[in-house]
Design a protein around this motif. Structure first.
Motif, short mmCIF file in Angstrom:
data_model
loop_
_atom_site.label_atom_id
_atom_site.label_comp_id
_atom_site.label_asym_id
_atom_site.label_seq_id
_atom_site.Cartn_x
_atom_site.Cartn_y
_atom_site.Cartn_z
N THR A 6 0.83 -1.21 0.00
CA THR A 6 0.00 0.00 0.00
C THR A 6 0.86 1.25 0.00
O THR A 6 0.61 2.20 -0.75
CB THR A 6 -0.95 0.00 1.21
N SER A 17 -5.19 -1.94 -3.16
CA SER A 17 -6.05 -2.90 -2.47
C SER A 17 -5.14 -3.70 -1.55
O SER A 17 -3.95 -3.90 -1.84
CB SER A 17 -6.77 -3.82 -3.46
N ASP A 49 -7.20 1.71 -0.48
CA ASP A 49 -8.46 2.13 -1.10
C ASP A 49 -9.53 1.04 -0.99
O ASP A 49 -10.70 1.34 -0.79
CB ASP A 49 -8.23 2.48 -2.57
N VAL A 50 -9.13 -0.20 -1.15
CA VAL A 50 -10.05 -1.32 -1.09
C VAL A 50 -9.44 -2.38 -0.18
O VAL A 50 -8.25 -2.71 -0.31
CB VAL A 50 -10.30 -1.93 -2.49
N ILE A 52 -9.80 -6.27 0.78
CA ILE A 52 -10.42 -7.50 0.31
C ILE A 52 -10.29 -8.59 1.37
O ILE A 52 -9.33 -8.62 2.12
CB ILE A 52 -9.81 -7.98 -1.02
#
Length: 132
Positions: A6, A17, A49-50, A52
């Motif tokens: 990241t 992500s 940002d995401v 999972i």
């Protein structure tokens, strides 16, 4: 590793992500919650940002629909932590504290009612935070 990836993505101004809310646990329960908390922190703290991994178990090998409820609750905890505490001048209630004084009730104060109903307090759906 997720935090490092990241950070590198941020350096190159790319969307990111990261794995989070993942667990090696074979079934829902305390082990899964602990692992999901630990795996989510790096992704949240580096502002991925995401994230999972929602509802995934056993190293992302299968989905457990019942885990949606717990993972959603964990996500709310992290969301509230990430937002932080608003300490602007409008939140300073020193004048109210002085006006009410010791031995009186703050419940009569409009600022107390407004503060108690704002979004800075997280009211969890699964945990009972009341006294015994």
């Amino acid at each position: 590793m997720g935090a490092a990836v990241t950070n590198m993505s941020r350096f190159f101004d790319l969307p990111t992500s990261a794995a989070g809310l993942t667990a090696d646990a074979k079934q829902p329960g305390p082990e899964a919650v602990l692992e999901k908390l630990v795996t989510t922190f790096p992704a949240v703290s580096t502002e991925a940002d995401v994230i999972i991994g929602f509802v995934e178990m056993e190293s992302d090998q299968f989905l457990v629909p019942e885990q949606i409820v717990v993972d959603n609750e964990l996500a709310h905890y992290y969301e509230r932590t990430f937002i932080g505490v608003d300490s602007n001048a409008a939140k300073d209630l020193s004048a109210d504290i002085t006006q009410v004084g010791p031995g009186s009730s703050y419940l009569k104060s409009k600022s107390t009612r407004l503060t108690a109903r704002n979004s800075e307090f997280l009211y969890p759906e699964l945990a009972d935070r009341n006294t015994f």
